[in-house]
Design a protein around this motif. Sequence first.
Motif, PDB file in Angstrom:
ATOM      1  N   GLU A 186      44.148  58.538  -0.683  1.00 53.68           N
ATOM      2  CA  GLU A 186      43.211  58.671   0.426  1.00 53.68           C
ATOM      3  C   GLU A 186      41.869  57.994   0.143  1.00 53.68           C
ATOM      4  N   HIS A 187      41.346  57.322   1.158  1.00 51.16           N
ATOM      5  CA  HIS A 187      40.013  56.735   1.119  1.00 51.16           C
ATOM      6  C   HIS A 187      39.164  57.373   2.223  1.00 51.16           C
ATOM      7  N   SER A 188      37.878  57.309   2.046  1.00 51.39           N
ATOM      8  CA  SER A 188      36.976  57.872   3.046  1.00 51.39           C
ATOM      9  C   SER A 188      37.095  57.102   4.354  1.00 51.39           C
ATOM     10  N   ASN A 189      37.059  57.838   5.458  1.00 55.20           N
ATOM     11  CA  ASN A 189      37.120  57.196   6.772  1.00 55.20           C
ATOM     12  C   ASN A 189      35.759  57.145   7.454  1.00 55.20           C
ATOM     13  N   VAL A 190      34.702  57.445   6.688  1.00 54.61           N
ATOM     14  CA  VAL A 190      33.355  57.386   7.265  1.00 54.61           C
ATOM     15  C   VAL A 190      32.957  55.940   7.531  1.00 54.61           C
TER      16      VAL A 190
END
Length: 235
Positions: free
Chosen positions: A137-141
């Motif tokens: 998972e990577h940040s979706n911001v």
Amino acid sequence: MTMLQSTRAIRRAKPVQRVLYIADLISTVVGKTAAWLIIALMTVVVVEVAKRYLLNAPTAWIFDLNNMLYGTVFMLCGAYTLAQNSHVRGDFIYGSLKPRTQATLDLILYVLFFLPGIAALIYAGWHYAQDSWRILEHSNVTADGPPVYPFKTVIPVAGTLVMMQGLAEMLRCVVCLKSGAWPPRLKDVSELDVVEEQLARSEYVDEEDRRAAIAGAHKIDETARQRGMGGDLNT
């Protein structure tokens, strides 16, 4: 307290007290190590401000990194704060209670709220981390957010450390209920160790006076510590 002082205190302690000291030491080492991330956080913020306002070259993912650094410090220092007896409490009532009453109240609250709450944190955190690692998972911001699976791994790790320290605190409550006085924490022996070392090196204090001075220091420390926890030793 230095590692040498901690080791000496652990070696001199009785079995139950040794368990408490070891838990304190683990929480302290982890907390103080994690505290160095504050330097990294400060450096990241300063560099980003310089890039943003002097070079007009902001970094898109810096907000995520700041949150993860601060969150890591916050979580990993939880057990350390508990080991130092530094969490916020309503001392205006608690501080006036006698040690056995305090221990009874603490033990009830640990069983009713602490154990299920931290157990839920560990359980949920484990699944959050597991799912995050599975999908990397990577940040979706931001469009190119940094990976968050290492950060989510901190959740169950921090929860486990807090649970360990909480169990040690419950053991402290049991000891206090039996003895009528709070057992010492690892930090409590540091000043006494300094006094003993200074007296041992002094050429102007004989053995009898040295023992009397150390005994007096222990008595003062014990009285101050029990008053600091609230109440007195008359149970």
